[in-house]
Design a protein around this motif. Sequence first.
Motif, PDB file in Angstrom:
ATOM      1  N   SER A 142       0.826  -1.199   0.000  1.00  0.00           N
ATOM      2  CA  SER A 142       0.000   0.000   0.000  1.00  0.00           C
ATOM      3  C   SER A 142       0.858   1.246   0.000  1.00  0.00           C
ATOM      4  CB  SER A 142      -0.919  -0.016   1.231  1.00  0.00           C
ATOM      5  OG  SER A 142      -1.670   1.173   1.310  1.00  0.00           O
ATOM      6  N   ALA A 143       1.906   1.245   0.840  1.00  0.00           N
ATOM      7  CA  ALA A 143       2.807   2.391   0.881  1.00  0.00           C
ATOM      8  C   ALA A 143       3.540   2.558  -0.439  1.00  0.00           C
ATOM      9  CB  ALA A 143       3.800   2.218   2.024  1.00  0.00           C
ATOM     10  N   ALA A 144       3.946   1.433  -1.026  1.00  0.00           N
ATOM     11  CA  ALA A 144       4.684   1.499  -2.286  1.00  0.00           C
ATOM     12  C   ALA A 144       3.810   2.041  -3.399  1.00  0.00           C
ATOM     13  CB  ALA A 144       5.212   0.115  -2.653  1.00  0.00           C
ATOM     14  N   LEU A 145       2.568   1.618  -3.464  1.00  0.00           N
ATOM     15  CA  LEU A 145       1.668   2.096  -4.511  1.00  0.00           C
ATOM     16  C   LEU A 145       1.284   3.552  -4.271  1.00  0.00           C
ATOM     17  CD1 LEU A 145      -0.655  -1.007  -4.857  1.00  0.00           C
ATOM     18  CD2 LEU A 145       0.991  -0.197  -6.539  1.00  0.00           C
ATOM     19  N   ASP A 146       1.141   3.905  -3.012  1.00  0.00           N
ATOM     20  CA  ASP A 146       0.765   5.276  -2.682  1.00  0.00           C
ATOM     21  C   ASP A 146       1.888   6.255  -3.010  1.00  0.00           C
ATOM     22  OD1 ASP A 146      -1.165   7.099  -1.441  1.00  0.00           O
ATOM     23  OD2 ASP A 146       0.404   7.370   0.081  1.00  0.00           O
ATOM     24  N   SER A 147       3.158   5.798  -2.893  1.00  0.00           N
ATOM     25  CA  SER A 147       4.289   6.692  -3.113  1.00  0.00           C
ATOM     26  C   SER A 147       4.602   6.904  -4.575  1.00  0.00           C
ATOM     27  CB  SER A 147       5.534   6.138  -2.398  1.00  0.00           C
ATOM     28  OG  SER A 147       5.904   4.900  -2.972  1.00  0.00           O
ATOM     29  N   ALA A 148       4.298   5.906  -5.407  1.00  0.00           N
ATOM     30  CA  ALA A 148       4.648   6.059  -6.826  1.00  0.00           C
ATOM     31  C   ALA A 148       3.839   5.111  -7.673  1.00  0.00           C
ATOM     32  CB  ALA A 148       6.145   5.787  -7.034  1.00  0.00           C
ATOM     33  N   ILE A 149       2.835   5.630  -8.370  1.00  0.00           N
ATOM     34  CA  ILE A 149       2.094   4.866  -9.363  1.00  0.00           C
ATOM     35  C   ILE A 149       2.143   5.658 -10.653  1.00  0.00           C
ATOM     36  CG2 ILE A 149      -0.135   3.942 -10.053  1.00  0.00           C
ATOM     37  CD1 ILE A 149      -0.822   3.523  -7.193  1.00  0.00           C
ATOM     38  N   SER A 150       2.695   5.067 -11.689  1.00  0.00           N
ATOM     39  CA  SER A 150       2.884   5.797 -12.942  1.00  0.00           C
ATOM     40  C   SER A 150       2.423   4.948 -14.103  1.00  0.00           C
ATOM     41  CB  SER A 150       4.363   6.160 -13.114  1.00  0.00           C
ATOM     42  OG  SER A 150       5.151   4.990 -13.133  1.00  0.00           O
ATOM     43  N   GLY A 151       2.608   5.453 -15.313  1.00  0.00           N
ATOM     44  CA  GLY A 151       2.280   4.693 -16.504  1.00  0.00           C
ATOM     45  C   GLY A 151       0.786   4.655 -16.738  1.00  0.00           C
ATOM     46  N   ASN A 152       0.247   3.427 -16.917  1.00  0.00           N
ATOM     47  CA  ASN A 152      -1.161   3.282 -17.259  1.00  0.00           C
ATOM     48  C   ASN A 152      -2.098   3.690 -16.124  1.00  0.00           C
ATOM     49  OD1 ASN A 152      -0.488   2.263 -19.751  1.00  0.00           O
ATOM     50  ND2 ASN A 152      -0.438   0.139 -19.020  1.00  0.00           N
ATOM     51  N   VAL A 153      -1.614   3.625 -14.907  1.00  0.00           N
ATOM     52  CA  VAL A 153      -2.445   3.982 -13.760  1.00  0.00           C
ATOM     53  C   VAL A 153      -1.806   5.165 -13.054  1.00  0.00           C
ATOM     54  CG1 VAL A 153      -3.479   3.196 -11.610  1.00  0.00           C
ATOM     55  CG2 VAL A 153      -3.152   1.589 -13.484  1.00  0.00           C
ATOM     56  N   ARG A 154      -2.462   6.284 -13.095  1.00  0.00           N
ATOM     57  CA  ARG A 154      -1.961   7.474 -12.413  1.00  0.00           C
ATOM     58  C   ARG A 154      -2.593   7.542 -11.034  1.00  0.00           C
ATOM     59  NH1 ARG A 154      -3.318   9.926 -17.480  1.00  0.00           N
ATOM     60  NH2 ARG A 154      -5.204  10.673 -16.423  1.00  0.00           N
ATOM     61  N   PHE A 155      -1.856   8.068 -10.091  1.00  0.00           N
ATOM     62  CA  PHE A 155      -2.369   8.161  -8.730  1.00  0.00           C
ATOM     63  C   PHE A 155      -3.693   8.905  -8.699  1.00  0.00           C
ATOM     64  CE2 PHE A 155      -2.659  10.420  -4.640  1.00  0.00           C
ATOM     65  CZ  PHE A 155      -2.699   9.337  -3.806  1.00  0.00           C
ATOM     66  N   GLY A 156      -3.777   9.955  -9.556  1.00  0.00           N
ATOM     67  CA  GLY A 156      -4.983  10.749  -9.568  1.00  0.00           C
ATOM     68  C   GLY A 156      -6.195  10.006 -10.096  1.00  0.00           C
ATOM     69  N   SER A 157      -5.965   8.881 -10.791  1.00  0.00           N
ATOM     70  CA  SER A 157      -7.085   8.138 -11.370  1.00  0.00           C
ATOM     71  C   SER A 157      -7.703   7.159 -10.396  1.00  0.00           C
ATOM     72  CB  SER A 157      -6.628   7.379 -12.624  1.00  0.00           C
ATOM     73  OG  SER A 157      -5.808   6.297 -12.249  1.00  0.00           O
ATOM     74  N   LEU A 158      -7.054   6.979  -9.277  1.00  0.00           N
ATOM     75  CA  LEU A 158      -7.566   6.022  -8.310  1.00  0.00           C
ATOM     76  C   LEU A 158      -8.669   6.660  -7.481  1.00  0.00           C
ATOM     77  CD1 LEU A 158      -4.251   4.421  -7.032  1.00  0.00           C
ATOM     78  CD2 LEU A 158      -5.807   3.561  -8.762  1.00  0.00           C
ATOM     79  N   VAL A 159      -9.803   5.995  -7.426  1.00  0.00           N
ATOM     80  CA  VAL A 159     -10.918   6.532  -6.656  1.00  0.00           C
ATOM     81  C   VAL A 159     -10.949   5.847  -5.298  1.00  0.00           C
ATOM     82  CG1 VAL A 159     -12.255   7.030  -8.709  1.00  0.00           C
ATOM     83  CG2 VAL A 159     -12.519   4.814  -7.602  1.00  0.00           C
ATOM     84  N   PRO A 160     -11.543   6.486  -4.309  1.00  0.00           N
ATOM     85  CA  PRO A 160     -11.587   5.874  -2.967  1.00  0.00           C
ATOM     86  C   PRO A 160     -12.173   4.465  -3.014  1.00  0.00           C
ATOM     87  CG  PRO A 160     -12.321   8.152  -2.885  1.00  0.00           C
ATOM     88  CD  PRO A 160     -12.171   7.803  -4.347  1.00  0.00           C
ATOM     89  N   GLY A 161     -11.548   3.543  -2.317  1.00  0.00           N
ATOM     90  CA  GLY A 161     -12.044   2.183  -2.228  1.00  0.00           C
ATOM     91  C   GLY A 161     -11.468   1.240  -3.253  1.00  0.00           C
ATOM     92  N   ILE A 162     -10.736   1.796  -4.254  1.00  0.00           N
ATOM     93  CA  ILE A 162     -10.153   0.890  -5.249  1.00  0.00           C
ATOM     94  C   ILE A 162      -9.122  -0.022  -4.587  1.00  0.00           C
ATOM     95  CG2 ILE A 162      -8.591   0.803  -7.224  1.00  0.00           C
ATOM     96  CD1 ILE A 162     -10.081   3.062  -8.452  1.00  0.00           C
ATOM     97  N   ILE A 163      -8.285   0.577  -3.774  1.00  0.00           N
ATOM     98  CA  ILE A 163      -7.336  -0.222  -3.004  1.00  0.00           C
ATOM     99  C   ILE A 163      -7.711  -0.105  -1.540  1.00  0.00           C
ATOM    100  CG2 ILE A 163      -4.926  -0.558  -2.378  1.00  0.00           C
ATOM    101  CD1 ILE A 163      -4.118   0.641  -4.971  1.00  0.00           C
ATOM    102  N   GLN A 164      -7.929  -1.237  -0.910  1.00  0.00           N
ATOM    103  CA  GLN A 164      -8.306  -1.230   0.498  1.00  0.00           C
ATOM    104  C   GLN A 164      -7.035  -1.136   1.335  1.00  0.00           C
ATOM    105  OE1 GLN A 164     -10.959  -4.492   1.304  1.00  0.00           O
ATOM    106  NE2 GLN A 164     -11.890  -4.350  -0.722  1.00  0.00           N
ATOM    107  N   THR A 165      -6.535   0.066   1.470  1.00  0.00           N
ATOM    108  CA  THR A 165      -5.217   0.237   2.088  1.00  0.00           C
ATOM    109  C   THR A 165      -5.212  -0.090   3.567  1.00  0.00           C
ATOM    110  OG1 THR A 165      -5.723   2.573   2.438  1.00  0.00           O
ATOM    111  CG2 THR A 165      -4.557   1.991   0.417  1.00  0.00           C
ATOM    112  N   GLY A 166      -6.372  -0.156   4.153  1.00  0.00           N
ATOM    113  CA  GLY A 166      -6.404  -0.437   5.582  1.00  0.00           C
ATOM    114  C   GLY A 166      -6.278  -1.908   5.905  1.00  0.00           C
TER     115      GLY A 166
END
Length: 604
Positions: free
Chosen positions: A358-382
């Motif tokens: 979760s921390a790794a994805l939160d710190s850097a998501i690039s390419g086909n999936v931009r951090f800004g494209s992630l909507v709440p609940g897509i990744i259950q980080t908790g």
Amino acid sequence: MFSAPQHAVAVACLTSVIAVAPVPMRSAFAQSQFTDVSSNWAQPFIDTLAQKNIISGFPDGSFRPDQPVTRAQFAAIVRQAFKSPATRLSRPFKDVSYAYWASPAIDYAYTTGFLSGYTNGSFQPDQEIPKVQALVAIASGLKIQPVGSVDSTLLRFYDAAQIPNYAKPGVAAATQRNIPVNYPNAATLNPNQQATRADIAAYIYQALVSQGRLAPIGSNFPASQYIVQGGSLPATPSEAGTGTLAVGTELPVQLEGAEPGANLVMTVGENVETTFVVAEDVVNTRQQVVIPEGSKIVGRFQPFEVNKTLGTQFTASKLMIGNTPYTVNASSVPIAARKKSSLSIADLTGSITTLAASAALDSAISGNVRFGSLVPGIIQTGQTIGKQVIGKSDTSDEVILVEPDLMGLKLNADFEFLPGSTTAFVDPNSANLYQVDSGTKVDLAAQTDNARYVMVPGETVPVELKTGRSIYNRQNEVLVPEGSLIRGQIVPMTVNGKEGAQFVANEIVIGTQTYPITAASAGISPSSLQSLSPADFQGNVIASPEASQSLRGVSSTGEQQSGGLLGLGSLIGGSGSGKKVILFNPTSVQMEFRAPLSLNNFNN
């Protein structure tokens, strides 16, 4: 074997090493290899067992299916068909001399519990065996017991009243596993009638089906209508756990606590305990539900080398059917790491991540999936999966995406459960238990000094090895003595992009106690014949039939080396030396426990 006493019992190459594989079904009324079997009701049973060298015919090309079978002949058949362990010591019989043709088979049948002698000290080897005695012998030798009411099971036979009282439990146990085959009427057992060679072939075939070692004959064969359907082991979840699943059976799973189709994301190098839920009923070859939908599989993802890079592999250690735990030996295919930039929204929607991922994805998501494209609940980080042993925040550009639908979780060993069986899981937290921890490595050795195994890529070969040294606990007490028996298989595995192999263990014998284990060696790379030297083939070389044939095929002179097992000649560096083989030397690898092994407190 199955022919008259003057015919020696033929033993296939390495029958103690190579398992009987399921046989593809042939069309009905196919031409038999015997002159008098093509129109016989038992043809599919007879021909398949003959192909497996379990039974044989006569020099004139006949099989004589209607001829009765003696107790000595029956002993030879079960010795050839089954590899059961001895349960009692040998004993002499006054009418069986050491030189008698069936003496070894009779000794096997007695010590394994298939047959017994008479109170006067005789065995009566020439006595013809009745059907009821043959069925009881199979049930006794295979250690199968009836489930539920014996009398209710036997009601399917019109002549059940003719079954002797002593034989009723054994016949019921065999019936519940569809072993009896009654020609010409499945409902009439004729228990005290002498069994013919055709009858015995059918019984043995069905017993092998019940073990998952042969496929059932097809409904296109007329013989299928004579197979007694036991009926007391229904294919319903309420009666789950009443059969055998063969090695290689795939277990469909999904993540516990997640939506169907959800993935798991972890970082490279994490060691993560995980629970999966069985996504659909898992049935055996008889269409019995053995593991019902909703059962839980507990295990661990551990770092695993995939194509020279670090990936992961899931190894199961416990199966929960209802509230009852059982030991299971299963693992997924190796799963490679992938770049974060390759992940799509579909990959991450509803996914569960470890905290590190979760921390790794939160710190850097690039390419086909931009951090800004992630909507709440897509990744259950908790959410985190189980207990992380290694997991740390990962700053690399790779993560591991586990897709349960594609992880290929398969059994590494047969899973068998019948009510009252001893496959229950041993709780490592129980008192008075010693434990071999997951990750413990131990040296291996062959049962015979300097033995090595040769097979062709893609083969699965059952082997028995032993520990090359003792395993101690922190109090310097011996947990696993040197020389303890290890049972397992050499199975196909991709090693550095090539078709190699791996030793996977499923049982260890310590003293008189047998324990199920989840353990494996590192990958074994294939070798070209050109890369091998004559020294590799000196001593005890055990080759599978396929490997032996391959090695003989490229030999130009047929010289006998390697203790007479392989005709090598000018094999090394000669014609055909580009072929690949797997050369497995147990002393050159270690076995690693992939799950804890809990042991009863005992003195070695």
